[in-house]
Design an enzyme around this catalytic site. Structure first.
Site, mmCIF file in Angstrom:
data_model
loop_
_atom_site.group_PDB
_atom_site.id
_atom_site.type_symbol
_atom_site.label_atom_id
_atom_site.label_comp_id
_atom_site.label_asym_id
_atom_site.label_seq_id
_atom_site.Cartn_x
_atom_site.Cartn_y
_atom_site.Cartn_z
ATOM 1 N N ASN A 69 0.824 -1.214 0.000
ATOM 2 C CA ASN A 69 0.000 0.000 0.000
ATOM 3 C C ASN A 69 0.853 1.256 0.000
ATOM 4 O OD1 ASN A 69 -2.007 -1.886 0.214
ATOM 5 N ND2 ASN A 69 -2.781 -1.213 2.204
ATOM 6 N N HIS B 128 -15.528 35.671 -32.011
ATOM 7 C CA HIS B 128 -16.573 34.900 -32.689
ATOM 8 C C HIS B 128 -16.114 34.450 -34.074
ATOM 9 C CE1 HIS B 128 -19.479 36.197 -29.584
ATOM 10 N NE2 HIS B 128 -18.896 37.371 -29.697
ATOM 11 N N SER C 47 -2.387 13.157 -48.801
ATOM 12 C CA SER C 47 -3.593 12.366 -49.035
ATOM 13 C C SER C 47 -3.257 11.178 -49.924
ATOM 14 C CB SER C 47 -4.670 13.223 -49.709
ATOM 15 O OG SER C 47 -5.702 12.426 -50.231
ATOM 16 N N LYS D 206 -2.711 17.586 -51.634
ATOM 17 C CA LYS D 206 -3.035 17.905 -50.249
ATOM 18 C C LYS D 206 -1.795 17.989 -49.356
ATOM 19 C CE LYS D 206 -6.436 18.216 -48.436
ATOM 20 N NZ LYS D 206 -7.262 17.123 -47.879
ATOM 21 N N ASN E 50 -1.778 18.162 -45.251
ATOM 22 C CA ASN E 50 -2.700 18.121 -44.121
ATOM 23 C C ASN E 50 -2.007 18.439 -42.789
ATOM 24 O OD1 ASN E 50 -4.779 17.295 -45.863
ATOM 25 N ND2 ASN E 50 -4.231 15.146 -45.601
ATOM 26 N N GLU F 216 -4.363 18.595 -35.855
ATOM 27 C CA GLU F 216 -5.629 17.893 -35.665
ATOM 28 C C GLU F 216 -5.532 16.861 -34.541
ATOM 29 O OE1 GLU F 216 -7.007 18.351 -40.340
ATOM 30 O OE2 GLU F 216 -6.290 16.420 -39.619
ATOM 31 N N LYS G 1 -3.265 4.074 -12.154
ATOM 32 C CA LYS G 1 -2.005 4.195 -12.873
ATOM 33 C C LYS G 1 -2.167 4.358 -14.372
ATOM 34 C CE LYS G 1 -1.013 0.670 -10.314
ATOM 35 N NZ LYS G 1 -1.803 1.106 -9.136
#
Length: 471
Positions: free
Chosen positions: A110, A156, A277, A283, A285, A290, A325
Site C-alpha cells: 500500500n 466569434h 492524401s 493535399k 494536411n 488535428e 495508474k
C-alpha cells in the site's frame, strides 16, 4: 513462489481472479522507482538494527543488479507475479534466498505503490515541462519574427480589430506558462513520501520516514498514515494539469488548422511536419494540429475516469486504486509524444505576413478606432458607438471599406466626423495606438517578449532538475 499474501490461503487463486487482479502488465514501468524505494528502506532497516552491515551490502548489490536487468529489459515476469512489488521481491529472493525476504519488514504494498506512483509522476512531469518549454520557445521565436506583422484579430471568428501575429502567438504562450506554473505548484504538494505508512497504521518497527523521504527527494513524510496510502489527489491533480495542457494545445491546433487553410492562407507547414492524401496528390494536411485537438478528449477522459474511481472510495487502500495508474501513464505518454511534434511544427512553419496584412483592415476592423477617436474628442462612447455603426452601415450599403469613405460622406453621417478622423483609419495607426501593458502595440509586445525571454531559462532549469537523487 507464493503470493505475498498467500500464507493464509489453502490454495492459489483461480485463473479468472489472477488475470483480473494482476497489474504487472502495466505497472512494471514503476520498477526503477520501486527499487529506489527499496534501497532507501534497506538503509533504514540497517539503521534500525534489523539488517547487519554485510546484509545491507548484499541487499544493495542485489537491488542494483535487478535495476540493471530491468533497464536492459532482461528481467522476466509472468502473470503469477501479480504486480511490480511481487515480481521484484521474487527476483530479490532468487538472488539472496531468505535474506531477500527481510526487506518486506515495516512496509506494505500500500505505501510502496503510493510512493512509486508519486516518484514516477514527479519524474515524468518534468519531462512534460521540458516539452512545454520547447513549445514556448518555438512560439516565442515566431512571435519575435512577427511582432510587427498586422493580422485581423478575431472574436466569434469574425474580424474584430487589427493585432499583430506576434501578439496572437504570445497569447498561446501565456497559457503554456500557466501550465508550467501549475506543474511546479503541483510538484510542491506532491513532494510527500508515503513510505512508513505501512498498510495504513504505520509501523511498530523503529523506522525513519523522514530519512527515507529525504533520500527519495521528497520534502517530508506523510503527516497521516491513512492518508499516506489512500491519497490520490496528486494523481487527479496532475491529470487536471495534463487535461488543461491538452485544452491549450487543442486551441493552438485549431488555429493552425484555420491558418493553413486555403481560405486563410496565413501559414504553410514544413513538409516534415505535415502529411498528404492517399487519393489527392495536392493535399498538405495539418495532422499534428488535428491530433492536438483530438487528444484533448483523451486527456479529459483520463481525468474524468480517475475522479469517478476516487468518488466515495472509503479509506484506506482499496483495490479500486489499481485503476489509478493507467490514466496517468496514458496522459503522460501521449503528451510526451505530442509536445515535441507541436514544437517542431510551430518552429518550422512559414508565415505569410503579406497575406495577413491584406486581411487586417477588412471586415471594418478599424471601426473601433473611429469610436475611440470620437471619445478622445469628448463624445460619450454611447453616442460614438452609434455614429460609428452608422458609418459601417453606409459602407455596407455602398460597397466601401472604411478608409474609402470621403470627407463629405463622413460629415453627412455626423458633423462630429471631421477629416482628421482619417489619421486612425490605418492598420499601422491602430496598432501604434495600443500602448497599454499587455496590448498589441509595438511597445507592449516587446515587453511581453522580454518577460517570456526571462522566464524561459528559469523553467528550463526547473524542468531538467534532478527530482529523485541517483535514479
Amino acid at each position: 513462489m507464493s503470493k505475498l499474501w498467500g500464507g493464509r490461503f489453502s490454495q492459489g487463486p483461480a485463473r479468472a481472479l489472477e488475470e483480473l487482479n494482476a497489474s504487472i502488465s502495466f505497472d512494471l514501468r514503476l520498477a526503477p522507482y520501486d527499487l529506489a524505494g527499496s534501497k532507501a528502506h534497506a538503509r533504514v532497516l540497517h539503521r534500525a538494527g534489523l539488517l547487519t552491515e554485510p546484509e545491507l551490502e548484499q541487499m544493495l548489490t542485489a537491488l542494483d543488479e535487478l535495476r540493471e536487468a530491468v533497464d536492459k529489459d532482461a528481467f522476466p515476469v509472468s502473470l503469477s507475479d501479480e504486480d511490480v512489488h511481487t515480481a521484484l521481491e521474487r527476483g530479490l529472493v532468487e538472488k539472496l534466498g531468505a535474506l531477500g525476504g527481510k526487506l518486506r519488514a515495516g512496509r506494505s504494498r500500500n505505501d510502496q505503490i503510493a510512493c512509486d506512483l508519486r516518484m514516477y509522476c514527479r519524474d515524468h512531469a518534468r519531462a512534460v515541462a521540458v516539452g512545454l518549454v520547447d513549445l514556448v520557445e518555438a512560439l516565442t521565436g515566431q512571435a519575435r519574427r512577427t511582432a510587427d506583422a498586422p493580422v485581423p484579430g478575431m472574436t466569434h471568428l469574425q474580424h474584430a480589430q487589427p493585432i499583430t501575429f506576434g501578439h496572437q502567438l504570445l497569447a498561446h504562450v501565456q497559457g503554456f506558462l500557466r501550465d508550467l506554473d501549475r506543474l511546479s505548484d503541483w510538484d510542491r504538494r506532491t513532494s510527500v513520501s508515503p513510505l512508513g505508512s505501512g498498510a495504513l497504521a504505520g509501523s511498530s518497527l523503529p523506522l525513519d520516514p523522514v530519512a527515507v523521504a529525504a533520500e527519495l527527494g521528497f520534502d517530508a513524510p506523510a503527516a497521516n498514515s491513512i492518508d499516506g496510502v489512500a491519497d490520490r489527489d496528486f494523481a487527479a491533480e496532475l491529470l487536471f494539469v495534463t487535461a488543461m495542457i491538452g485544452v491549450h494545445l487543442s486551441r493552438l491546433g485549431e488555429e493552425v488548422v484555420l491558418w493553413t487553410s486555403q481560405e486563410f492562407g496565413w501559414v504553410e507547414l514544413d513538409d516534415a511536419f505535415a502529411t498528404g492524401s492517399s487519393i489527392m496528390p495536392q493535399k498538405k494536411n495539418p495532422d499534428i494540429a488535428e491530433l492536438a485537438r483530438g487528444k484533448a478528449g483523451r486527456f479529459i477522459g483520463d481525468l474524468t475516469g480517475l475522479l469517478v474511481t476516487l468518488k466515495a472510495l472509503p479509506f484506506a487502500y482499496n483495490k479500486d486504486l489499481q485503476e489509478d495508474k493507467e490514466p496517468v501513464f496514458d496522459a503522460l505518454d501521449h503528451l510526451k509524444l505530442l509536445l515535441p511534434a507541436m514544437a517542431g511544427m510551430i518552429a518550422t512553419m512559414t508565415i505569410h505576413t503579406e497575406r495577413m496584412a491584406e486581411a487586417a483592415p477588412l471586415g471594418f476592423s478599424l471601426a473601433t478606432e473611429i469610436a475611440d477617436w470620437l471619445v478622445r474628442d469628448g463624445v460619450p462612447f454611447r453616442d460614438a458607438h452609434e455614429i460609428t455603426g452608422a458609418v459601417v452601415a453606409f459602407c455596407q450599403e455602398n460597397g466601401r471599406e472604411l478608409h474609402e469613405v470621403t470627407d463629405g460622406e463622413l460629415a453627412s453621417i455626423s458633423p462630429l466626423l471631421r477629416p482628421s478622423v482619417r489619421d486612425v483609419l490605418t492598420v499601422d495607426g491602430a496598432l501604434a495606438g495600443r500602448r497599454t501593458p499587455g496590448s498589441t502595440g509595438p511597445g507592449p509586445v516587446a515587453d511581453q517578449l522580454a518577460t517570456v525571454d526571462a522566464a524561459i531559462p528559469q523553467w528550463r532549469t526547473w524542468s531538467t532538475a534532478e527530482v529523485i537523487p541517483g535514479l
